[in-house]
Design an enzyme around this catalytic site. Structure first.
Site, mmCIF file in Angstrom:
data_model
loop_
_atom_site.group_PDB
_atom_site.id
_atom_site.type_symbol
_atom_site.label_atom_id
_atom_site.label_comp_id
_atom_site.label_asym_id
_atom_site.label_seq_id
_atom_site.Cartn_x
_atom_site.Cartn_y
_atom_site.Cartn_z
ATOM 1 N N HIS A 305 0.831 -1.211 0.000
ATOM 2 C CA HIS A 305 0.000 0.000 0.000
ATOM 3 C C HIS A 305 0.867 1.263 0.000
ATOM 4 O O HIS A 305 1.871 1.320 0.712
ATOM 5 C CB HIS A 305 -0.839 0.067 1.279
ATOM 6 C CG HIS A 305 -2.083 -0.758 1.277
ATOM 7 N ND1 HIS A 305 -2.066 -2.107 1.473
ATOM 8 C CD2 HIS A 305 -3.382 -0.402 1.121
ATOM 9 C CE1 HIS A 305 -3.318 -2.560 1.448
ATOM 10 N NE2 HIS A 305 -4.137 -1.544 1.235
ATOM 11 N N ASP A 440 7.949 17.672 -7.838
ATOM 12 C CA ASP A 440 8.105 18.841 -6.976
ATOM 13 C C ASP A 440 7.098 18.735 -5.843
ATOM 14 O O ASP A 440 5.910 18.997 -6.029
ATOM 15 C CB ASP A 440 7.890 20.139 -7.762
ATOM 16 C CG ASP A 440 8.007 21.372 -6.867
ATOM 17 O OD1 ASP A 440 8.463 21.245 -5.714
ATOM 18 O OD2 ASP A 440 7.634 22.471 -7.325
ATOM 19 N N PHE A 441 7.566 18.319 -4.675
ATOM 20 C CA PHE A 441 6.678 18.217 -3.520
ATOM 21 C C PHE A 441 6.460 19.590 -2.902
ATOM 22 O O PHE A 441 7.272 20.493 -3.061
ATOM 23 C CB PHE A 441 7.263 17.231 -2.500
ATOM 24 C CG PHE A 441 7.524 15.883 -3.116
ATOM 25 C CD1 PHE A 441 6.461 15.037 -3.427
ATOM 26 C CD2 PHE A 441 8.806 15.494 -3.467
ATOM 27 C CE1 PHE A 441 6.683 13.811 -4.045
ATOM 28 C CE2 PHE A 441 9.042 14.273 -4.079
ATOM 29 C CZ PHE A 441 7.978 13.430 -4.368
ATOM 30 N N GLN A 450 9.822 26.381 0.856
ATOM 31 C CA GLN A 450 10.236 25.072 0.297
ATOM 32 C C GLN A 450 11.748 24.929 0.347
ATOM 33 O O GLN A 450 12.274 23.871 0.711
ATOM 34 C CB GLN A 450 9.790 24.932 -1.166
ATOM 35 C CG GLN A 450 8.321 24.654 -1.384
ATOM 36 C CD GLN A 450 8.027 24.381 -2.860
ATOM 37 O OE1 GLN A 450 8.566 23.450 -3.440
ATOM 38 N NE2 GLN A 450 7.161 25.192 -3.450
ATOM 39 N N GLU A 454 12.854 21.788 2.513
ATOM 40 C CA GLU A 454 13.163 20.641 1.650
ATOM 41 C C GLU A 454 14.625 20.265 1.691
ATOM 42 O O GLU A 454 15.012 19.171 1.254
ATOM 43 C CB GLU A 454 12.716 20.929 0.207
ATOM 44 C CG GLU A 454 11.199 21.021 0.076
ATOM 45 C CD GLU A 454 10.721 21.221 -1.345
ATOM 46 O OE1 GLU A 454 11.561 21.422 -2.240
ATOM 47 O OE2 GLU A 454 9.498 21.179 -1.548
HETATM 48 MN MN MN Z 1 2.297 -1.912 3.579
HETATM 49 MN MN MN Z 2 9.140 21.250 -3.768
#
Ligand code: MN
Ligand code: MN
Length: 460
Positions: A305, A440-441, A450, A454
């Site tokens: 998952h 790009d988080f 960021q 980051e």
């Molecule tokens: Mn799992």
């Molecule tokens: Mn980012």
């Protein structure tokens, strides 16, 4: 901030609304106007315009105009449903089939800002997809607003769109999958453009522009409140699929997601058992290749998952939704059952302390990544980025230089990771994961923030 409350809180609010307007449940046509007043009266403090489909009667799917509380609409392959199988607030909801449309025949002269719409499949119908369109030329031409929405069986989910158009503008809802599953639509609320106070506009802060992110994730789903790691797309290798409980960017070439993004707080946590109903994702278009159960069988890898079963334990439908194979990657068992699971558990512990978490998870792939079965890519590593915010409802504007971000990269081979390894030892910076994946988080977070958070590796 309340516009970013969880879908479950939306459901709670709708139940309260339903209870408050209980006199309209089962109302016959003669009481329709009264029902509309109740329903729309509740909505009006937040909305410049609203439509709950309570005031009109349309019993057949054939195209026809119908006058409702907000004005006259055209409904084609759509009717106003009143049956017990219609998912609805009050006595009525729109019901759309095939490639049906529900279209305003009037303009919103003051424009439209954030639009929220409740949606769910009719009765026991399966999933379907639909979109919101806008027109600034009296309905001559239409443009889709935001991403295509998937309605999955269950209670109403809430879709939020940032139309952000000055007037005149009109709106249309189109069923997009063309299939026979019917979708109920209800409780359309339309805020004025830049109508302050609804909080949804916070999703724009720092979004878009040159930060490389998708921007405006909050308009897609609460689960992408901090931004889309890649811009919204219908590319088969970057197909955005919005589910009730999470959002995925699906990669048909790899038969796994590029990323899965979800909100986690106590509103998702209950006592529902694992449903263990692993299956292909019936909400994706037929044309997208998917993994099958046989691909994983005997592969030596777990069906791992991304959004964990344990994060969705409020009810059976929410838990079952995590068992789509599109929410899985082939995961080494030492990884999945060891430090990966320990970090999942730690996330829920943090959530239970009252925090608001936004999580993005997926795999790191290279040209030489292995496959199992009929071409299901095995990630070289699995990644996860967890942003910990102080209060449920917090969003991009609440992320600061001191916000805790937990990022990990874990090897996805049993020879490179042990089941008893400590998850803390796999912490990296978000920048490391961005470099490995090209994503790009936190794309809707101020780029200056960021840059700070980051680059940091969690040490708590
Ligand atoms: Mn799992
Ligand atoms: Mn980012």
């Amino acid at each position: 901030m309340q516009a970013r409350r969880s879908p479950h809180l939306h459901v709670t609010a709708m139940m309260a609304l339903l209870a408050g307007a209980s006199g309209c449940v089962g109302a016959d046509a003669s009481q329709g106007d009264k029902s509309a007043a109740n329903e729309n009266g509740e909505a009006s403090p937040l909305a410049a315009a609203a439509e709950g489909f309570e005031a009109g009667t349309k019993l057949a799917y054939a195209a026809a105009d119908v006058t409702l509380g907000s004005g006259t609409w055209n409904m084609d392959e759509a009717l106003i449903g009143t049956s017990t199988s219609d998912v609805k607030t009050g006595a009525r909801a729109a019901r759309i089939r095939n490639s049906g449309r529900v279209t305003m025949l009037f303009d919103l002269d003051s424009g439209a800002g954030t639009v929220t719409i409740h949606h769910a499949p009719f009765g026991s119908d399966g999933s379907g997809t639909w979109g919101l369109f806008s027109s600034d030329d009296g309905g001559s031409s239409w443009t889709q607003v935001g991403a295509t929405v998937t309605s999955s069986p269950g209670a109403f989910a809430t879709a939020t769109f940032d139309v952000n158009a000055g007037g005149p503008v009109r709106l249309e809802i189109r069923k997009l999958d063309g299939g026979s599953n019917r979708i109920n639509i209800d409780d359309i609320e339309i805020a004025d453009p830049d109508g302050g106070g609804d909080g949804a506009d916070g999703g724009d802060d720092g979004g878009g522009g040159d930060d490389g992110g998708g921007g405006d994730g909050a308009s897609v789903s609460v689960h992408t409140t901090l931004g889309l790691p890649t811009p919204a797309s219908t590319d088969p290798d970057d197909f955005l699929s919005v589910k009730n409980g999470y959002v995925i960017s699906y990669n048909a070439g790899r038969k796994v997601a590029n990323w899965v993004s979800w909100e986690l707080n106590t509103s998702y946590l209950g006592s529902t058992d694992r449903q263990d109903d692993y299956r292909p994702d019936d909400t994706l278009p037929d044309g997208l290749s998917q993994a099958s159960l046989a691909d994983y069988s005997g592969s030596g890898f777990d069906r791992g998952h991304m959004c964990p079963s344990g994060d969705r334990t409020l009810n059976t439908s929410a838990n079952s939704e995590t068992f789509f194979l599109t929410n899985m990657v082939p995961q080494a068992s030492n990884n999945n059952r060891g430090p990966w699971e320990d970090l999942e558990s730690e996330s829920r512990t943090i959530a239970r302390s009252g925090k608001e978490l936004f999580v993005v998870s997926g795999g790191v792939f290279t040209a030489s990544s292995d496959t199992i079965g009929d071409g299901v890519s095995v990630p070289d590593e699995t990644f996860k980025v967890i942003v910990v915010l102080d209060a449920v409802g917090d969003g991009p504007a609440d992320v600061t230089d001191s916000t805790r971000v937990i990022a990990v990269l874990m090897p996805n081979s049993d020879s490179a990771i042990g089941e008893t390894d400590d998850w803390h030892d796999f912490r990296v910076s978000v920048d490391d994961i961005e470099a490995a994946t090209g994503e790009d988080f936190l794309a809707d977070v101020d780029p200056a923030v960021q840059a700070v958070i980051e680059a940091r590796v969690d040490d708590q």
